[in-house]
Design an enzyme around this catalytic site. Structure first.
Site, PDB file in Angstrom:
ATOM      1  N   CYS A  98      30.927  28.232  12.869  1.00 47.79           N
ATOM      2  CA  CYS A  98      29.971  29.260  13.293  1.00 47.79           C
ATOM      3  C   CYS A  98      29.760  29.274  14.792  1.00 47.79           C
ATOM      4  O   CYS A  98      29.625  30.335  15.383  1.00 47.79           O
ATOM      5  CB  CYS A  98      28.622  29.045  12.612  1.00 47.79           C
ATOM      6  N   HIS A  99      29.717  28.085  15.402  1.00 47.92           N
ATOM      7  CA  HIS A  99      29.334  28.026  16.823  1.00 47.92           C
ATOM      8  C   HIS A  99      30.517  27.947  17.770  1.00 47.92           C
ATOM      9  O   HIS A  99      30.327  27.998  18.986  1.00 47.92           O
ATOM     10  CB  HIS A  99      28.410  26.825  17.069  1.00 47.92           C
ATOM     11  N   CYS A 132      20.504  23.564  10.123  1.00 47.15           N
ATOM     12  CA  CYS A 132      21.846  24.137   9.958  1.00 47.15           C
ATOM     13  C   CYS A 132      22.598  23.409   8.845  1.00 47.15           C
ATOM     14  O   CYS A 132      23.344  24.026   8.088  1.00 47.15           O
ATOM     15  CB  CYS A 132      22.636  24.084  11.273  1.00 47.15           C
ATOM     16  N   CYS A 195      -1.731   8.147  26.328  1.00 47.98           N
ATOM     17  CA  CYS A 195      -0.440   8.243  27.024  1.00 47.98           C
ATOM     18  C   CYS A 195      -0.698   8.514  28.504  1.00 47.98           C
ATOM     19  O   CYS A 195      -0.046   7.932  29.378  1.00 47.98           O
ATOM     20  CB  CYS A 195       0.387   9.404  26.477  1.00 47.98           C
ATOM     21  N   CYS A 198      -1.443   5.659  31.039  1.00 43.65           N
ATOM     22  CA  CYS A 198      -0.280   4.954  31.593  1.00 43.65           C
ATOM     23  C   CYS A 198       0.609   5.912  32.385  1.00 43.65           C
ATOM     24  O   CYS A 198       0.946   5.653  33.529  1.00 43.65           O
ATOM     25  CB  CYS A 198       0.525   4.283  30.487  1.00 43.65           C
ATOM     26  N   HIS A 199       1.001   7.028  31.747  1.00 42.17           N
ATOM     27  CA  HIS A 199       2.110   7.810  32.300  1.00 42.17           C
ATOM     28  C   HIS A 199       1.707   8.846  33.338  1.00 42.17           C
ATOM     29  O   HIS A 199       2.570   9.394  34.017  1.00 42.17           O
ATOM     30  CB  HIS A 199       2.886   8.471  31.168  1.00 42.17           C
ATOM     31  N   ARG A 236      11.496   6.302  20.762  1.00 40.51           N
ATOM     32  CA  ARG A 236      10.867   5.821  22.016  1.00 40.51           C
ATOM     33  C   ARG A 236       9.342   6.012  21.952  1.00 40.51           C
ATOM     34  O   ARG A 236       8.573   5.122  22.307  1.00 40.51           O
ATOM     35  CB  ARG A 236      11.489   6.572  23.184  1.00 40.51           C
ATOM     36  N   CYS A 240       5.997   3.243  22.051  1.00 39.17           N
ATOM     37  CA  CYS A 240       4.776   3.248  22.867  1.00 39.17           C
ATOM     38  C   CYS A 240       3.532   3.184  21.986  1.00 39.17           C
ATOM     39  O   CYS A 240       2.548   2.544  22.343  1.00 39.17           O
ATOM     40  CB  CYS A 240       4.744   4.473  23.784  1.00 39.17           C
TER      41      CYS A 240
HETATM   42  C1  HEC Z   1       0.184   0.725  28.055  1.00 37.88           C
HETATM   43  C2  HEC Z   1       0.882   1.742  28.759  1.00 37.88           C
HETATM   44  C3  HEC Z   1       1.601   2.822  27.954  1.00 37.88           C
HETATM   45  C4  HEC Z   1       1.047   3.716  27.053  1.00 37.88           C
HETATM   46  C5  HEC Z   1      -0.398   3.817  26.623  1.00 37.88           C
HETATM   47  C6  HEC Z   1       2.121   4.572  26.626  1.00 37.88           C
HETATM   48  N1  HEC Z   1       3.293   4.201  27.211  1.00 37.88           N
HETATM   49 FE1  HEC Z   1       5.046   5.229  27.190  1.00 37.88          FE
HETATM   50  N2  HEC Z   1       5.933   3.759  28.270  1.00 37.88           N
HETATM   51  C7  HEC Z   1       5.294   2.697  28.854  1.00 37.88           C
HETATM   52  C8  HEC Z   1       6.257   1.888  29.585  1.00 37.88           C
HETATM   53  C9  HEC Z   1       5.942   0.607  30.362  1.00 37.88           C
HETATM   54  C10 HEC Z   1       7.503   2.535  29.419  1.00 37.88           C
HETATM   55  C11 HEC Z   1       8.851   2.133  29.998  1.00 37.88           C
HETATM   56  C12 HEC Z   1       9.190   0.727  29.935  1.00 37.88           C
HETATM   57  C13 HEC Z   1       9.684   0.331  28.633  1.00 37.88           C
HETATM   58  O1  HEC Z   1      10.872   0.560  28.406  1.00 37.88           O
HETATM   59  O2  HEC Z   1       8.907  -0.205  27.816  1.00 37.88           O
HETATM   60  C14 HEC Z   1       7.259   3.718  28.610  1.00 37.88           C
HETATM   61  C15 HEC Z   1       8.228   4.650  28.265  1.00 37.88           C
HETATM   62  C16 HEC Z   1       7.948   5.918  27.778  1.00 37.88           C
HETATM   63  C17 HEC Z   1       8.908   7.005  27.700  1.00 37.88           C
HETATM   64  C18 HEC Z   1      10.370   6.944  28.098  1.00 37.88           C
HETATM   65  C19 HEC Z   1      10.695   7.643  29.385  1.00 37.88           C
HETATM   66  C20 HEC Z   1      12.171   7.723  29.633  1.00 37.88           C
HETATM   67  O3  HEC Z   1      12.584   7.972  30.753  1.00 37.88           O
HETATM   68  O4  HEC Z   1      12.952   7.556  28.720  1.00 37.88           O
HETATM   69  C21 HEC Z   1       8.251   8.078  27.141  1.00 37.88           C
HETATM   70  C22 HEC Z   1       8.821   9.449  26.846  1.00 37.88           C
HETATM   71  C23 HEC Z   1       6.882   7.644  26.880  1.00 37.88           C
HETATM   72  N3  HEC Z   1       6.740   6.351  27.277  1.00 37.88           N
HETATM   73  C24 HEC Z   1       5.901   8.450  26.302  1.00 37.88           C
HETATM   74  C25 HEC Z   1       4.652   7.958  25.907  1.00 37.88           C
HETATM   75  C26 HEC Z   1       3.711   8.720  25.101  1.00 37.88           C
HETATM   76  C27 HEC Z   1       3.921  10.144  24.601  1.00 37.88           C
HETATM   77  C28 HEC Z   1       2.623   7.920  24.915  1.00 37.88           C
HETATM   78  C29 HEC Z   1       1.383   8.198  24.091  1.00 37.88           C
HETATM   79  C30 HEC Z   1       1.630   8.418  22.671  1.00 37.88           C
HETATM   80  C31 HEC Z   1       2.868   6.665  25.621  1.00 37.88           C
HETATM   81  N4  HEC Z   1       4.112   6.724  26.169  1.00 37.88           N
HETATM   82  C32 HEC Z   1       1.974   5.626  25.729  1.00 37.88           C
HETATM   83  C33 HEC Z   1       3.946   2.427  28.788  1.00 37.88           C
HETATM   84  C34 HEC Z   1       3.013   3.123  28.021  1.00 37.88           C
HETATM   85  C1  HEC Z   2      27.159  29.129   8.691  1.00 34.26           C
HETATM   86  C2  HEC Z   2      26.931  29.145  10.109  1.00 34.26           C
HETATM   87  C3  HEC Z   2      26.377  27.893  10.777  1.00 34.26           C
HETATM   88  C4  HEC Z   2      26.795  26.589  10.666  1.00 34.26           C
HETATM   89  C5  HEC Z   2      27.866  26.028   9.761  1.00 34.26           C
HETATM   90  C6  HEC Z   2      26.004  25.836  11.608  1.00 34.26           C
HETATM   91  N1  HEC Z   2      25.127  26.646  12.241  1.00 34.26           N
HETATM   92 FE1  HEC Z   2      23.914  26.110  13.772  1.00 34.26          FE
HETATM   93  N2  HEC Z   2      23.113  27.989  13.792  1.00 34.26           N
HETATM   94  C7  HEC Z   2      23.518  29.031  13.013  1.00 34.26           C
HETATM   95  C8  HEC Z   2      22.664  30.181  13.264  1.00 34.26           C
HETATM   96  C9  HEC Z   2      22.770  31.550  12.596  1.00 34.26           C
HETATM   97  C10 HEC Z   2      21.729  29.776  14.244  1.00 34.26           C
HETATM   98  C11 HEC Z   2      20.590  30.598  14.826  1.00 34.26           C
HETATM   99  C12 HEC Z   2      19.256  30.018  14.476  1.00 34.26           C
HETATM  100  C13 HEC Z   2      18.943  30.059  13.007  1.00 34.26           C
HETATM  101  O1  HEC Z   2      18.600  31.127  12.514  1.00 34.26           O
HETATM  102  O2  HEC Z   2      18.993  28.987  12.342  1.00 34.26           O
HETATM  103  C14 HEC Z   2      22.060  28.395  14.564  1.00 34.26           C
HETATM  104  C15 HEC Z   2      21.417  27.644  15.527  1.00 34.26           C
HETATM  105  C16 HEC Z   2      21.833  26.404  15.989  1.00 34.26           C
HETATM  106  C17 HEC Z   2      21.330  25.730  17.158  1.00 34.26           C
HETATM  107  C18 HEC Z   2      20.270  26.280  18.129  1.00 34.26           C
HETATM  108  C19 HEC Z   2      20.919  27.295  19.023  1.00 34.26           C
HETATM  109  C20 HEC Z   2      19.956  27.881  20.025  1.00 34.26           C
HETATM  110  O3  HEC Z   2      20.441  28.591  20.921  1.00 34.26           O
HETATM  111  O4  HEC Z   2      18.743  27.663  19.919  1.00 34.26           O
HETATM  112  C21 HEC Z   2      21.952  24.516  17.242  1.00 34.26           C
HETATM  113  C22 HEC Z   2      21.739  23.432  18.279  1.00 34.26           C
HETATM  114  C23 HEC Z   2      22.854  24.433  16.105  1.00 34.26           C
HETATM  115  N3  HEC Z   2      22.765  25.610  15.373  1.00 34.26           N
HETATM  116  C24 HEC Z   2      23.645  23.343  15.812  1.00 34.26           C
HETATM  117  C25 HEC Z   2      24.475  23.268  14.702  1.00 34.26           C
HETATM  118  C26 HEC Z   2      25.202  22.071  14.337  1.00 34.26           C
HETATM  119  C27 HEC Z   2      25.185  20.757  15.092  1.00 34.26           C
HETATM  120  C28 HEC Z   2      25.887  22.374  13.197  1.00 34.26           C
HETATM  121  C29 HEC Z   2      26.765  21.460  12.362  1.00 34.26           C
HETATM  122  C30 HEC Z   2      26.076  20.295  11.817  1.00 34.26           C
HETATM  123  C31 HEC Z   2      25.597  23.772  12.878  1.00 34.26           C
HETATM  124  N4  HEC Z   2      24.731  24.267  13.797  1.00 34.26           N
HETATM  125  C32 HEC Z   2      26.141  24.469  11.797  1.00 34.26           C
HETATM  126  C33 HEC Z   2      24.588  29.025  12.148  1.00 34.26           C
HETATM  127  C34 HEC Z   2      25.309  27.906  11.770  1.00 34.26           C
END
Ligand code: HEC
Ligand code: HEC
Length: 279
Positions: A98-99, A132, A195, A198-199, A236, A240
């Protein structure tokens, strides 16, 4: 003797993970104690100087992300490329049926998720892939954090590498976005931390010697060194939540989706790095 070698290595990995968790908890607790005193004044960094966690990483970890030959998530991307062509389900269709050519059809797509579909349903990229699977291919959805789901999402996300996140506030996503923002600012868990505390308020400061990032979801799915595996943004976020001693929201829950949407909107216009590497 691979067996006698592999045991101490596993211990090392386990102890390292445990140590990290204990350090996270201990510092988060002292942070909680500290925050419950003085007023918080620092503003959310969004709007000025937003920064990917990439900027905070060591040169070695940056090199691992930058070079596809060193990035362990490259295997997931390559697996995803194979799965893209694989026929599955009652309808005998592959994603490619499809895609077509993903380098064309999926360019910029991951940068627009989470997204509300025509039926009014908020979907993450993995939610869309599974929809899908069930509705278009007529087969079973992949399990959360399963290898094929991570592989296909890494492959699709990789087609947007370097492209800006395009999630905007719209009438369709408004309600979910507001909920996500509320969750981001809500204190939770036994440590009673939000969140944002911290963030937003403490980003750039150190927690257990490691910098607290701004939490922009620019690199998912990631290879995380602590996991020694590829994982999703939901995994991830659950880390947290466990870190602040909160009951983590379930994979696929409305709360995680709303948080993901809010984080993507907060990171709008920042370039995607997928698949990233994180410590
Ligand atoms: C106590 C502090 C703390 C709180 C509260 C916390 N986090 Fe985090 N978070 C961290 C630290 C520290 C890291 C990165 C270090 C690590 O890998 O643990 C992290 C990593 C992340 C990342 C990854 C960023 C990346 O680049 O991949 C995301 C997204 C995130 N936090 C979202 C959230 C969200 C949403 C919440 C609330 C539900 C939350 N965190 C609560 C400390 C916190
Ligand atoms: C039979 C056709 C069909 C197949 C097979 C299919 N898709 Fe799709 N897909 C669609 C259609 C139609 C949409 C438009 C959104 C909707 O209505 O679901 C879509 C939407 C998507 C989107 C979002 C596109 C956007 O621009 O937002 C993603 C990502 C995606 N498909 C991934 C996949 C992946 C990965 C697979 C295989 C595991 C898959 N599709 C298999 C028909 C298909």
């Amino acid at each position: 003797m691979p067996r006698s070698e592999s045991i101490p290595r596993m211990h090392k990995v386990f102890l390292f993970g445990l140590f990290n968790k204990l350090v996270f908890l201990a510092t988060a607790m002292s942070l909680a104690a500290f925050l419950s005193f003085g007023a918080l004044s620092q503003a959310d960094p969004v709007g000025h100087e937003r920064q990917s966690s990439y900027a905070l990483m060591s040169p070695d970890t940056k090199a691992m992300q930058d070079d596809p030959l060193l990035n362990p998530a490259t295997f997931a991307v390559l697996d995803g490329q194979v799965l893209w062509q694989e026929v599955a389900g009652k309808k005998n269709q592959s994603c490619a049926s499809c895609h077509g050519d993903a380098t064309v059809s999926m360019k910029g797509v991951a940068a627009s998720f989470p997204k509300v579909n025509a039926a009014g349903q908020l979907l993450s990229l993995t939610g869309q892939i599974n929809q899908c699977r069930t509705e278009r291919q007529g087969t079973t959805p992949f399990a959360f954090e399963s290898k094929p789901l991570l592989a296909l999402s890494a492959f699709v996300a990789n087609q947007s590498k370097g492209m800006p996140i395009t999630v905007e506030r719209t009438p369709a996503n408004e309600a979910a976005l507001v909920s996500g923002q509320r969750l981001f600012n809500q204190r939770m868990g036994q440590l009673n931390l939000s969140c944002a505390q911290c963030h937003a308020e403490r980003s750039g400061q150190k927690l257990a010697g490691n910098p607290i990032p701004q939490a922009h979801p620019t690199a998912y799915p990631i290879y995380r060194l602590e996991w020694q595996a590829v994982g999703s943004l939901e995994r991830r976020l659950r880390n947290c939540l466990v870190g602040v001693r909160a009951e983590p929201y379930a994979f696929g829950s409305a709360e995680l989706l709303e948080l993901e949407l809010f984080l993507a909107w907060r990171a709008r216009a920042m370039p995607l790095e997928s698949p990233g590497v994180r410590p």
